[in-house]
Motif scaffolding. Structure first.
Motif, PDB file in Angstrom:
ATOM      1  N   SER A   1     -19.794 -15.715 -17.816  1.00  0.00           N
ATOM      2  CA  SER A   1     -19.075 -15.633 -16.537  1.00  0.00           C
ATOM      3  C   SER A   1     -20.038 -15.438 -15.363  1.00  0.00           C
TER       4      SER A   1
ATOM      5  N   ASP B   1     -23.395 -19.459 -12.454  1.00  0.00           N
ATOM      6  CA  ASP B   1     -22.806 -20.208 -11.336  1.00  0.00           C
ATOM      7  C   ASP B   1     -23.423 -21.596 -11.175  1.00  0.00           C
TER       8      ASP B   1
ATOM      9  N   LEU C   1     -14.504 -20.684 -19.644  1.00  0.00           N
ATOM     10  CA  LEU C   1     -14.559 -19.981 -18.351  1.00  0.00           C
ATOM     11  C   LEU C   1     -13.167 -19.979 -17.721  1.00  0.00           C
ATOM     12  N   HIS C   2     -12.534 -21.118 -17.773  1.00  0.00           N
ATOM     13  CA  HIS C   2     -11.177 -21.282 -17.230  1.00  0.00           C
ATOM     14  C   HIS C   2     -10.204 -20.344 -17.944  1.00  0.00           C
TER      15      HIS C   2
ATOM     16  N   ARG D   1     -11.815 -17.490 -14.768  1.00  0.00           N
ATOM     17  CA  ARG D   1     -12.741 -17.767 -13.665  1.00  0.00           C
ATOM     18  C   ARG D   1     -12.016 -18.400 -12.484  1.00  0.00           C
ATOM     19  N   LYS D   2     -12.353 -17.947 -11.283  1.00  0.00           N
ATOM     20  CA  LYS D   2     -11.795 -18.536 -10.060  1.00  0.00           C
ATOM     21  C   LYS D   2     -12.904 -19.100  -9.174  1.00  0.00           C
ATOM     22  N   LYS D   3     -14.109 -18.590  -9.391  1.00  0.00           N
ATOM     23  CA  LYS D   3     -15.247 -18.912  -8.523  1.00  0.00           C
ATOM     24  C   LYS D   3     -15.769 -20.316  -8.812  1.00  0.00           C
TER      25      LYS D   3
ATOM     26  N   TYR E   1     -10.804 -23.130 -11.320  1.00  0.00           N
ATOM     27  CA  TYR E   1     -11.964 -23.012 -10.427  1.00  0.00           C
ATOM     28  C   TYR E   1     -12.500 -24.409 -10.160  1.00  0.00           C
TER      29      TYR E   1
END
Lengths: 303, 303
Positions: free
Chosen positions: A53, A56, A78-79, A83-85, A112
């Protein structure tokens, strides 16, 4: 500043002998950067306590499966883990098409954003420039279009000598200017030279990631003086013909490259399935370039 | 005849707690059949000594990544390891497009043929019929089109009672007819009834693979009397709303299905990442259907 690489996979082509396909994660000043993502990369992260997580930025060198087949699973996890970023993804043009097709048929709408930046396999380009690092592509010489990645640490600000600042009585609001190299002038007009008040930060480091490629001098200039050179070394030099044919490098060649580009340390990876143990590859390289290490899963190397 | 299933992955959605995404391998009379192929399946084969080269049939239930993301890597490794023999692949229509796209961009031309048979998600169909087994699709009720697979062992030939055959003096060339149930008539016209000369073979077994699906009676008839029923049991029953919403089954429901269809044994898998240990799922099911087991990686279950 922290600048290190942890190996998640070091095998070429197929997983074998507990070696996984290529992947590694860089920690640069507490930001994580994923470089290649072979099948099973997310499992390797769990195994070696790498928090996915926190990643990036992802860099994919080329579209041979052993370098990217873990990507859709990782993006999907991640989804699912909330994760939103937004995430930046750098890789060959058609990588996006491959990802999109799979999310289409699984009817996955990611929560994201994936900001995709196609890499140019012909010309070196700066693809990322943030407060910590500049990343350039390294056009390599492989069977299909392939780029390595050059991570050049940014020069850090100067370090304050706290006792000296307190002795002179410099207000805190001047500290940022001092870190950037400014002198200080007090109320009486006395000038204090910056190098009395600060010390220089460490020299910025360079990490070069070269996988997969044939020995080809055209990229040597770009990786000159790397503090840590990761270079593929798929075969022993007695397999040079096979290396040339498949556009790979031998351990001896990797060591010769390290000598030529004046690397401080060489890290070899992408080992052929024919080598159950890696000692011979290491010895072959160390005979030419002693400061050579092996990319072993779970090991972390400082740049 | 050997008829057994080895679990390669039992996790839903993401790998976690050393549980891998869904995959299992059936051994039916020394032929291997791969059922689903989540990311890392080929690594699991290495871990549990399953020889992937012996697999000639692959069945993919649906296009959620946790059921097929290991497929391209596995197919690619077969190619790299020199496979020449054709392979039959059964799965959703668009699976072929996903595979083709990835081999296109990696410029991989397989040395063996993939014979692809798209599955129909609406109507049960016989998709394989060889000397050992008949395989039918089981249309399930998931968020996207999904089929389970029903493996029905073929009735084996009758077994010769060797001592009796020798006593009567039956020539070897009659043995095949006897195995198929024929009587024997000797030179003097004496008839020997088949059941004096042979014994019946064991009753053929049925293995039903149901993943992923919401509880839905429409497929119960098809899986009736399964000797071993693999059924997904993603959640505990206190998460029934979540199960319905995501089109999954609870452990309690899986047990109720096993009761309804008169399965001899229930094997639960596809466990949610929220369960670090699986005891509660097992207890919940066993309260309703005692002969329940957990699909644990590396374990083999006899059908």
């Amino acid at each position: 500043m922290r600048f290190e690489v942890t190996i998640l996979g070091s095998s070429s082509a197929t997983p074998i002998y507990n070696r996984n396909p290529t992947s590694q994660v860089l920690n640069i000043n507490e930001r994580l950067y994923l470089v290649d993502c072979g099948e099973g990369t997310q499992q390797q992260m769990l195994r070696f306590d790498v928090r996915g997580s926190r990643i990036d930025h992802i860099f994919i060198s080329h579209l041979h499966g052993d370098h990217y087949l873990g990507l859709v699973g990782f993006l999907s996890s991640l989804h699912l883990n909330g994760r939103k970023k937004a995430l930046k993804l750098f890789g060959p043009l058609h990588l996006k098409e491959i990802i999109d097709l799979q999310f289409k048929y699984s009817e996955t709408v990611l929560q994201y954003e994936i900001m995709f930046y196609p890499t140019d396999p012909k010309t070196p380009q700066i693809i990322l420039d943030n407060e910590d690092v500049i990343v350039e592509t390294i056009p390599l010489d492989h069977r299909i279009e392939c780029t390595g990645f050059l991570f050049k640490e940014k020069k850090r600000l100067r370090k304050l000598i706290k006792e000296e600042l307190e002795r002179v009585g410099i207000p805190v609001e001047y500290y940022t200017a001092l870190k950037k190299g400014a002198d200080y002038t007090d109320n009486q007009g006395r000038v204090y030279k910056n190098d009395m008040l600060t010390t220089d930060s460490a020299e910025p480091k360079i990490y070069a990631y070269c996988s997969d490629t044939k020995y080809n001098e055209r990229y040597f200039d770009q990786i000159k003086d790397a503090d840590l050179l990761y270079h593929e070394a798929t075969f022993l030099h007695n397999m040079l013909d096979r290396a040339n044919e498949t556009h790979h490098t031998t351990a001896l060649q990797a060591a010769e490259i390290a000598v030529k580009v004046k690397a401080k340390k060489l890290l070899m990876g992408h080992f052929s399935a024919r080598y159950k143990t890696l000692d011979d590859l290491l010895i072959e390289a160390q005979n030419v370039f002693p400061n050579t290490g092996l990319a072993i899963e779970g090991k972390t190397f400082f740049v």
